[in-house]
Design a protein around this motif. Structure first.
Motif, PDB file in Angstrom:
ATOM      1  N   UNK A 149       0.843  -1.200   0.000  1.00 22.88           N
ATOM      2  CA  UNK A 149       0.000   0.000   0.000  1.00 22.88           C
ATOM      3  C   UNK A 149       0.874   1.244   0.000  1.00 22.88           C
ATOM      4  N   UNK A 150       1.989   1.164   0.727  1.00 23.46           N
ATOM      5  CA  UNK A 150       2.866   2.324   0.787  1.00 23.46           C
ATOM      6  C   UNK A 150       3.912   2.342  -0.315  1.00 23.46           C
ATOM      7  N   UNK A 151       3.636   1.645  -1.413  1.00 22.78           N
ATOM      8  CA  UNK A 151       4.656   1.543  -2.457  1.00 22.78           C
ATOM      9  C   UNK A 151       5.094   2.916  -2.953  1.00 22.78           C
ATOM     10  N   UNK A 152       4.130   3.811  -3.176  1.00 19.72           N
ATOM     11  CA  UNK A 152       4.484   5.161  -3.641  1.00 19.72           C
ATOM     12  C   UNK A 152       4.833   5.990  -2.415  1.00 19.72           C
ATOM     13  N   UNK A 153       5.927   5.609  -1.752  1.00 18.90           N
ATOM     14  CA  UNK A 153       6.144   6.160  -0.414  1.00 18.90           C
ATOM     15  C   UNK A 153       6.521   7.625  -0.446  1.00 18.90           C
ATOM     16  N   UNK A 154       6.744   8.190  -1.647  1.00 21.00           N
ATOM     17  CA  UNK A 154       7.042   9.622  -1.651  1.00 21.00           C
ATOM     18  C   UNK A 154       5.788  10.451  -1.427  1.00 21.00           C
ATOM     19  N   UNK A 155       4.614   9.826  -1.579  1.00 23.02           N
ATOM     20  CA  UNK A 155       3.372  10.581  -1.365  1.00 23.02           C
ATOM     21  C   UNK A 155       2.896  10.391   0.074  1.00 23.02           C
ATOM     22  N   UNK A 156       2.635  11.496   0.778  1.00 23.24           N
ATOM     23  CA  UNK A 156       2.190  11.369   2.172  1.00 23.24           C
ATOM     24  C   UNK A 156       0.911  10.547   2.296  1.00 23.24           C
ATOM     25  N   UNK A 157      -0.011  10.692   1.314  1.00 21.34           N
ATOM     26  CA  UNK A 157      -1.280   9.977   1.425  1.00 21.34           C
ATOM     27  C   UNK A 157      -1.048   8.466   1.402  1.00 21.34           C
ATOM     28  N   UNK A 158      -0.102   8.025   0.575  1.00 20.14           N
ATOM     29  CA  UNK A 158       0.176   6.589   0.496  1.00 20.14           C
ATOM     30  C   UNK A 158       0.793   6.101   1.797  1.00 20.14           C
ATOM     31  N   UNK A 159       1.711   6.912   2.339  1.00 19.56           N
ATOM     32  CA  UNK A 159       2.316   6.510   3.610  1.00 19.56           C
ATOM     33  C   UNK A 159       1.263   6.394   4.694  1.00 19.56           C
ATOM     34  N   UNK A 160       0.373   7.394   4.707  1.00 23.58           N
ATOM     35  CA  UNK A 160      -0.639   7.388   5.746  1.00 23.58           C
ATOM     36  C   UNK A 160      -1.544   6.167   5.582  1.00 23.58           C
ATOM     37  N   UNK A 161      -1.929   5.888   4.347  1.00 20.19           N
ATOM     38  CA  UNK A 161      -2.818   4.746   4.121  1.00 20.19           C
ATOM     39  C   UNK A 161      -2.149   3.458   4.555  1.00 20.19           C
ATOM     40  N   UNK A 162      -0.827   3.345   4.269  1.00 18.21           N
ATOM     41  CA  UNK A 162      -0.120   2.129   4.643  1.00 18.21           C
ATOM     42  C   UNK A 162      -0.094   1.969   6.156  1.00 18.21           C
ATOM     43  N   UNK A 163       0.216   3.077   6.850  1.00 21.28           N
ATOM     44  CA  UNK A 163       0.249   2.985   8.307  1.00 21.28           C
ATOM     45  C   UNK A 163      -1.125   2.680   8.865  1.00 21.28           C
ATOM     46  N   UNK A 164      -2.122   3.276   8.236  1.00 18.83           N
ATOM     47  CA  UNK A 164      -3.479   3.053   8.735  1.00 18.83           C
ATOM     48  C   UNK A 164      -3.843   1.578   8.596  1.00 18.83           C
ATOM     49  N   UNK A 165      -3.570   1.022   7.421  1.00 11.73           N
ATOM     50  CA  UNK A 165      -3.875  -0.390   7.223  1.00 11.73           C
ATOM     51  C   UNK A 165      -3.126  -1.242   8.233  1.00 11.73           C
ATOM     52  N   UNK A 166      -1.863  -0.912   8.408  1.00  9.35           N
ATOM     53  CA  UNK A 166      -1.036  -1.722   9.308  1.00  9.35           C
ATOM     54  C   UNK A 166      -1.556  -1.643  10.737  1.00  9.35           C
ATOM     55  N   UNK A 167      -1.824  -0.402  11.191  1.00 10.03           N
ATOM     56  CA  UNK A 167      -2.223  -0.233  12.593  1.00 10.03           C
ATOM     57  C   UNK A 167      -3.586  -0.858  12.849  1.00 10.03           C
ATOM     58  N   UNK A 168      -4.528  -0.643  11.925  1.00  7.09           N
ATOM     59  CA  UNK A 168      -5.883  -1.158  12.162  1.00  7.09           C
ATOM     60  C   UNK A 168      -5.860  -2.684  12.196  1.00  7.09           C
ATOM     61  N   UNK A 169      -5.194  -3.290  11.209  1.00  9.99           N
ATOM     62  CA  UNK A 169      -5.170  -4.752  11.212  1.00  9.99           C
ATOM     63  C   UNK A 169      -4.358  -5.274  12.394  1.00  9.99           C
TER      64      UNK A 169
END
Lengths: 637, 518
Positions: A149-169
Motif C-alpha cells: 500500500x505504501x509503495x508510492x512512499x514519496x506521497x504522504x497519502x500513500x504513507x498514511x494509508x499504509x500505516x493506517x492499514x497496518x495499525x488497524x489490522x
C-alpha cells in the motif's frame, strides 16, 4: 504430493528473496516473478486435481515446547487445493499485469518481490494445518500489505494509508493472537485437528472463537475495522487487486472456514460474526453507491462481498459428516477472486488510458475500448449477480445456505443478503451507466468544457479521496505505453473465468446449490434495481447518486468519519502511553535515581574519611578486629 | 621426625621461583648491564612454576599430592593427642586440585605482571638505578610465598610463607621512589605488621585449643570431637566449651589478619594509596597474586575448621557486605582508573569471601571460583591500563584517556570491555555472571537472605561502576587526534594477549573453570 504442497508455499518466498536480490535488473526481476508464479500455478493445479485428496504433511518437525504440541503440519485437501490454485492463478495474472502497469516505476523489482512474498504468506495460511503456521502466514500478509500500500512512499497519502492499514489490522490481530493462544491452550496443541476435536473448557473456546473473529474482522474489514480498505486504494492498482481479490481480505474467510466446526457449535461467536457481516455488507454497499472514485467504489464493494462470504459461514447450518458446509463461503471466495481481480485490473487499465480514477473523469470512457469494455461489463455483471456468471451462482448458493440455516444470526443474514443484492445491483448499474454512456450525448456543453469540469471535479474529489494520484501523476508526466499483449490477455482470461469459473466449483461439495425460490427472487431484485437506477439516472445521462443530498454524499465519500474515529482512538492510546511514561519517569524511576544519589553521597563521605594516613588505617584495623572477634565468638555455634 | 619423606617433584612449583631468584642474583652479578635478563629469568621461572602445577590439576576429589609426610604425632602435639592407633600420617605439604589451581593462577598472574614490567631499553646506562634485578627477585620471592602458602599445612610454614608473599610486595611498592609510593608503602607496612601480629596470635590460640601445629581437619577435631569419639581415652581438654571458643577466636583472628591482605573493609585503607603509588605492574601484582596468596591462606584454615560442622560465620558476612558496599560506592567516584580498580578490588574481595559464610566444601569451591574469575578479569584490565599508560604516559590513568578507544584500537578496547563486563557480571563477560551465581549459591543455600539481598544490590552498583568506564571506551572521541606516541611493546602486548585469551576461553567455556576446582 507432499513435495508439491511444500513447494507451493516455499517457492513464492524464494522468488521474493531472489527478486529482491535482482531488483536492479528489471528483466530478471520480472522473469523470476512471473515464471515462479506460473510454476506455482501449475503445482497448485496438480495439487487440486491430484487423485490423493487429503494429506497431512510434515514441515520442520515439531517444535520442542514441552506440554504444548506444535507439529507444524500442512494439510492438503479439496478446499486447500482449490483455493491455493485460485490464489496462484490470480497472483500470476497480477504479476503479468504488473510487469506492464509498473513498467516506468524504478522500484518495480521490490514491488514484484513483495507480491511474491505476499502470495507465499497467503498460500501458507491456505495450506497450514497448524495455528502457528497460520499465524505466520497471516503476519507475513500484514507486513507485506504495509509495503504494497505504501509503495508510492514519496506521497504522504500513500504513507498514511499504509500505516493506517497496518495499525488497524494490527489492533485486530491482538484478538487473533489471543484467540489462537486460547484455542491452543484448550487443546494443548496447535494442530488443527486437535483444536477442532478438543472438548471442554467452554470459556477458553469462547475467548478463542471471539478472538479469532475479531482478528478476521480486522483483516477482512468488518465494520469497526472497515475503513482501512478504501484508503488502501493508495497503493498501485495491482496491489489493490492482490489484496482485495484472492489474498489478504479473503484469508479471514478461509480461517473461519477451517475453524467452522467450532463456530457451528458456538452460538455466541457465530451470532457476533453474523451481525458484523450483515451490518458490513449493507453499510458498505450503501457507501459504494455514493462513491465518486472508481477504485474506492470497488473497495467498498469488496467490503460488502467479503461480508457476504463470512455471512455464508455465519449462517450455514451445522456440518454433517458428509457435508462440511463450508462450500458456499469458499465458493463465493473463489468467484469473488475472479471477478474482483478482473474489475481491479480493468480499472487499472482504464486509469492508464484516461489518467484518472475519479468517476467524473471516467464518464463515457469505456466506449470504443473493445476488450476492456467487455471485461468491465462482465465483471460488473458478475458482481451484481447476473446469471449465468459465476457471481450469480455463488451468491445464490450463499442465500440458499442462509435460508437453510437456523437461529437469529441466519435470519439477520437473510434479510441483509437480499438488501445487499438490491444495493449491489444498483451500484453496479450506476457504475456501468456512468462509465459507458457517452458524455457527448448527455452534456449540451462542448467536449473540452466537460473535460475542464471533470478536472475540477477531480480536484474537488481528490481532496477527500485521491485514490490514484500516483497513476494520475505518472500518466500526466510522461504518458504510458499502450497495453502489452500478455497484460491484455490475462484480463481476458480473468473475464473468461468469470463466465465459466463455475465449473471449477463442481469439485467442491455444496459449492453450487441454487434454490429455485431464492434464485428467482434475487434475479427479480437485481433486474428491478437495475431498472430503477436506469430510469432514475435518465438512461445513464446523469449520475443517480446526485439525487442524494449533497451533505450525505460528501460524508459518504469520506466514510462517515470513521477515519476521525480511528485517529481519536489512536490519540487516546498515545495519551495513555504518555501518562504511563510520566508515571514511569517521575514515580517509578525516582527510586533508582534516589539509589544513585545515596550511593554518590556515601562515596563523598567515604572519600573524606579515606585520606592516606597510616593511623586512620590502624584505627580501622583495630575496630575491625574487635568487631570480628566479638561477632565471631558470640555467633559461633 | 621419623619417616620424613621428601618428593621434590611435588615441590617443583615452589622450587622453580626460588631457583629463578637465585639465578637472577647470579645473572646480575655477571651481567649487570643487561636490563632484560632478570625479567627473562623471572618469566621463565614463573612459567616453570605454572607448568609444574599442571599434574595437580587433574586430581580427583580428596586425593592430594603430598610430601614432607610424618607418621603419628609431631613434636609437642603428640603428647596432647590421644593415642589412637592407625592415626593417618600428616603431611606438611598437601597440594590438591584446589591448591594446585590457585598455584597455577598465581604463577600465570606473575608471568603477566612480569610481561607488563618488561623494560623498554635493552641496556642500562651506568647512571641508571639497579631496579630490574631487585624487582625480579622480589616478584619471584612473593610468588614463591604464594605457592607455598597454598600447600603448606603446618603453622610455621604457613606463617613464613604468608609473610614471604607480603613483605616483598611492600618493597616493590616503595621501589618506584615517588612520594606517593613511599606513602603507600608506609601504610602497607604498618597495616601488615599489625595484621601479622593478629595472625600470630590467632595461630597461637589455635595451637592452644587443638594442641596441634597442623592446620588440618584432624587437628581441629582434636579440640572438640576427638575426646567424645574416644570416650575412654584420657583427655587434657578439660573444658570443651572453652576449647571451642578458642578455636572460634583463633579463626576470626586469622580472618582479621588475612582480611588485611584481601583488603576487606575495615582493613582496606592501604589499598587505594598503595595501588595509586606503585607502578602499574606492581599494582597488578598486588591485585592478583597477593589476593591469591591471601585466599589460599584463608582457605587452609577454613577447610580445617569445616569439619567441626560450624554452619556459618557472621563476621565473614559482615565483612563481605561492608567490603562490597564501601568498595563499590567509592569506586563509583574515582576518575583515576588505577584507583577505580583498587576500590573495585575492595568490592570484589567482599564477593570472594561472601560464599565462605557457609564453611563447607561448597563455599570453599565457590570462593575459589570467584577469586579466579576476578583475577583473570583484573589482569586483563590492568594489562590494558599498562599498555595505554605506555602510549600516553601523562594522562593514561584518567578515564578520559580511554574515550574513543574503540575507534583507535578495537582489539584492546574489546579486551577491556570483556574484562569490565566480567567484573560487572554482565554478558558478554559470562564468566563474571557465572562467578556471581556460584558465589551466591552457598549463601542462599544456608538461608542468609539479607546477605544475598546486599550482594544483589551491590551487583547493581557494581554494574554502574564498570559501565562508567566502559561508556568512555565505546563513546566516540571528538579529539581522536590527541593520540599518544606509539611505542614498540611486544612483550607487554603478549602479556595482555595471554590474559585476554584466558578470559575469552573461560568466558566461552565457563565449565572449564568450574571443573578445574573439582
Amino acid at each position: 504430493m507432499s513435495w508439491i504442497v511444500r513447494m507451493v508455499v516455499v517457492l513464492p518466498a524464494l522468488a521474493g528473496l531472489l527478486g529482491l536480490l535482482a531488483r536492479r535488473q528489471r528483466a530478471v526481476a520480472s522473469a523470476v516473478a512471473i515464471s515462479v508464479s506460473a510454476y506455482v500455478t501449475v503445482l497448485g493445479l496438480i495439487q487440486w486435481i491430484a487423485p490423493s485428496r487429503s494429506a497431512d504433511i510434515d514441515t520442520l518437525g515439531r517444535l520442542p515446547l514441552g506440554d504444548l504440541a506444535v507439529p507444524l503440519h500442512l494439510l492438503s485437501d479439496r478446499v486447500s487445493g482449490l483455493v491455493s490454485f485460485v490464489v496462484a492463478l490470480v497472483v500470476l495474472a497480477i504479476q503479468v499485469f504488473t510487469a506492464w502497469y509498473l513498467r516506468d516505476d524504478p522500484r518495480y523489482g521490490q514491488f514484484a518481490a513483495t507480491v511474491s512474498l505476499f502470495a507465499s504468506g497467503m498460500l501458507l495460511v491456505v495450506q497450514s494445518a497448524d495455528l502457528v503456521l497460520m499465524l505466520v502466514g497471516w503476519e507475513i500478509m500484514g507486513w507485506c500489505s504495509w509495503l504494497l500500500i505504501g509503495h508510492d512512499s514519496e506521497r504522504p497519502a500513500a504513507r498514511r494509508a499504509a500505516y493506517k492499514a497496518f495499525l488497524v489490522t494490527r489492533v485486530a490481530d491482538i484478538g487473533m493472537v489471543v484467540g489462537i493462544v486460547a484455542l491452543a491452550a484448550r487443546a494443548h496443541s496447535t494442530d488443527l485437528f486437535a483444536v477442532l476435536t478438543a472438548t471442554g473448557e467452554p470459556a477458553l473456546l469462547t475467548i478463542g472463537l471471539v478472538g479469532v473473529a475479531i482478528g478476521v474482522a480486522g483483516k477482512s474489514g468488518l465494520v469497526p475495522f472497515h475503513d482501512w480498505l478504501p484508503d488502501a486504494m493508495e497503493g498501485p492498482t495491482p496491489a489493490s487487486a492482490l489484496i482485495h481479490a484472492a489474498t489478504m481480505v479473503a484469508a479471514g474467510t478461509y480461517v473461519v472456514a477451517r475453524l467452522f466446526p467450532l463456530y457451528a457449535g458456538h452460538d455466541g461467536a457465530r451470532t457476533l460474526l453474523a451481525v458484523l457481516a450483515a451490518v458490513t455488507m449493507v453499510y458498505a454497499a450503501l457507501l459504494a453507491f455514493a462513491q465518486t472514485d472508481l477504485k474506492r467504489l470497488l473497495a467498498y464493494s469488496t467490503l460488502s462481498q467479503i461480508a457476504v462470504m463470512l455471512a455464508a459461514l455465519a449462517a450455514a447450518p451445522a456440518p454433517t459428516p458428509t457435508d462440511p458446509r463450508v462450500g458456499p463461503g469458499i465458493a463465493h471466495l473463489i468467484g469473488h477472486a475472479f471477478f474482483k481481480a478482473l474489475l481491479f485490473l480493468g480499472a487499472g487499465w482504464l486509469s492508464v488510458l484516461t489518467g484518472a480514477t475519479a468517476i467524473a473523469a471516467l464518464r463515457g470512457r469505456l466506449r470504443r475500448t473493445g476488450a476492456l469494455r467487455w471485461s468491465m461489463g462482465i465483471g460488473l455483471a458478475a458482481l451484481a449477480g447476473v446469471p449465468p456468471l459465476i457471481g450469480f451462482f455463488t451468491k445464490d448458493t450463499v442465500i440458499d445456505a442462509a435460508l437453510e440455516g437456523t437461529g437469529a444470526g441466519a435470519r439477520i443474514v437473510v434479510v441483509a443478503l437480499f438488501v445487499t443484492v438490491v444495493l449491489t445491483a444498483a451500484y453496479c448499474t450506476r457504475a456501468w451507466l456512468l462509465l459507458d454512456t457517452p458524455v457527448a450525448a448527455t452534456a449540451p456543453a462542448p467536449d473540452d468544457e466537460t473535460a475542464i469540469v471533470a478536472e475540477e471535479d477531480v480536484a474537488v474529489v481528490t481532496a477527500a479521496d485521491s485514490a490514484d494520484d500516483a497513476e494520475v501523476e505518472r500518466v500526466h508526466a510522461h504518458g504510458h505505453e499502450p497495453i502489452t499483449l500478455p497484460a491484455a490477455f490475462v484480463v481476458s482470461v480473468l473475464a473468461a473465468l468469470t463466465v465459466v469459473g463455475t465449473l471449477f466449483l463442481s469439485s467442491l461439495r455444496g459449492a453450487v446449490h441454487v434454490g429455485l425460490v431464492g434464485a428467482l427472487l434475487s434475479v427479480l431484485l437485481v433486474a428491478g434495481a437495475a431498472l430503477a437506477v436506469w430510469v432514475l439516472s435518465d438512461r445513464g445521462r446523469s449520475d443517480v447518486a446526485e439525487r442524494l443530498p449533497v451533505s450525505v454524499r460528501e460524508s459518504a465519500v469520506r466514510g462517515f468519519g470513521a477515519d476521525t474515529a480511528y485517529a481519536g482512538f489512536a490519540r487516546a492510546v498515545t495519551a495513555l502511553a504518555r501518562l504511563v511514561v510520566v508515571l514511569d519517569r517521575d514515580v517509578v524511576d525516582a527510586y533508582p535515581r534516589a539509589t544513585a544519589a545515596v550511593a554518590r553521597g556515601a562515596g563523598r563521605v567515604g572519600e573524606r574519611s579515606h585520606r592516606a594516613v597510616p593511623s586512620m588505617s590502624l584505627l580501622g584495623l583495630l575496630c575491625g578486629v574487635v568487631l570480628v572477634a566479638v561477632l565471631g565468638v558470640a555467633a559461633w555455634r | 621426625m621419623k619417616g620424613l619423606t621428601i618428593d621434590y617433584g611435588v615441590l617443583l612449583p615452589a622450587l622453580a621461583p626460588v631457583a629463578g631468584l637465585v639465578l637472577v642474583l647470579v645473572a646480575d652479578l655477571l651481567l649487570p648491564r643487561l636490563r632484560r635478563v632478570p625479567y627473562a629469568i623471572a618469566g621463565l621461572a614463573s612459567l616453570g612454576s605454572a607448568a609444574t602445577t599442571l599434574p595437580g590439576l587433574s586430581l580427583g576429589g580428596g586425593s592430594t599430592r603430598e610430601t614432607f609426610c610424618v607418621t603419628g604425632g609431631f613434636g609437642a602435639g603428640s603428647s596432647s593427642l590421644p593415642a589412637v592407633d592407625g592415626l593417618p600420617q600428616v603431611c606438611l605439604w598437601q597440594a590438591d586440585a584446589l591448591g594446585s589451581t590457585l598455584q597455577l593462577a598465581a604463577a600465570v598472574s606473575a608471568l603477566v605482571c612480569i610481561a607488563l614490567a618488561w623494560p623498554r631499553s635493552r641496556r642500562r646506562r651506568p647512571t641508571d638505578s639497579t631496579r630490574e634485578p631487585v624487582e625480579a627477585v622480589l616478584l619471584l620471592a612473593a610468588l614463591a610465598g604464594t605457592v607455598v602458602v597454598a600447600a603448606g599445612r603446618d603453622v610455621g610454614t604457613w606463617l613464613v610463607a604468608l609473610e614471604l608473599a607480603t613483605l616483598p610486595v611492600i618493597a616493590l611498592v616503595a621501589l618506584s621512589g615517588r612520594r606517593s609510593a613511599v606513602a603507600g608503602a608506609t601504610q602497607l607496612l604498618v597495616t601488615s605488621l599489625v595484621s601479622f601480629a593478629l595472625l600470630v596470635l590467632g595461630v597461637a590460640l589455635w595451637f592452644a585449643a587443638t594442641g596441634s601445629p597442623f592446620l588440618t581437619p584432624d587437628a581441629a577435631l582434636s579440640s572438640a570431637g576427638a575426646f567424645s569419639a574416644a570416650g575412654t581415652a584420657p583427655t587434657v581438654v578439660v573444658w570443651p566449651s572453652v576449647s571451642a571458643g578458642l578455636v572460634a577466636l583463633a579463626t576470626v583472628l586469622v580472618l582479621a589478619g588475612i582480611g588485611f591482605k584481601l583488603s576487606l573493609v575495615p582493613f582496606h585503607a592501604w589499598t587505594p594509596t598503595a595501588y595509586a603509588g606503585s607502578s602499574v605492574p606492581v599494582a597488578t601484582f598486588l591485585a592478583t597474586v597477593s589476593k591469591i596468596a591471601a585466599l589460599a591462606a584463608l582457605l587452609v584454615v577454613l577447610r580445617a575448621v569445616a569439619v567441626l560442622g560450624t554452619p556459618a560465620l557472621l563476621s565473614i558476612a559482615v565483612l563481605a557486605s561492608l567490603s562490597m558496599t564501601l568498595g563499590n560506592v567509592m569506586a563509583l567516584r574515582q576518575d583515576d582508573v588505577v584507583r577505580l580498580l583498587a576500590w573495585s578490588t575492595v568490592a570484589q574481595a567482599g564477593w570472594v569471601v561472601l560464599p565462605l559464610v557457609s564453611i563447607s566444601a561448597l563455599g570453599v569451591g565457590a570462593s575459589a571460583t570467584y577469586l579466579l574469575t576476578y583475577v583473570v578479569a583484573t589482569l586483563v584490565a590492568f594489562a590494558v591500563v599498562a599498555v595505554t599508560l605506555r602510549d600516553r604516559p601523562h594522562d593514561g590513568r584518567t578515564i578520559a584517556a580511554y574515550e574513543g578507544l574503540w575507534q583507535r584500537s578495537p582489539w584492546r578496547a574489546g579486551a577491556l570491555a570483556l574484562a569490565l563486563t566480567s567484573l560487572a557480571g554482565l554478558p558478554p563477560g559470562i564468566i563474571g555472571l557465572v562467578g556471581k551465581i556460584t558465589a551466591l549459591q552457598p549463601v542462599v543455600a544456608e538461608g542468609w537472605i539479607w546477605l544475598a539481598v546486599v550482594a544483589a544490590v551491590n551487583a547493581v552498583i557494581g554494574v554502574a561502576v564498570y559501565l562508567r568506564w566502559l561508556r568512555a571506551v565505546i563513546t566516540a572521541d571528538a579529539s581522536a587526534a590527541a593520540f599518544g606516541t606509539v611505542t614498540r611493546r611486544p612483550v607487554m602486548v603478549a602479556g595482555l594477549v595471554v590474559a585476554a585469551a584466558v578470559l575469552v576461553v573461560v568466558s566461552v567455556q565457563p565449565d572449564l573453570l568450574l571443573r578445574l576446582l573439582g
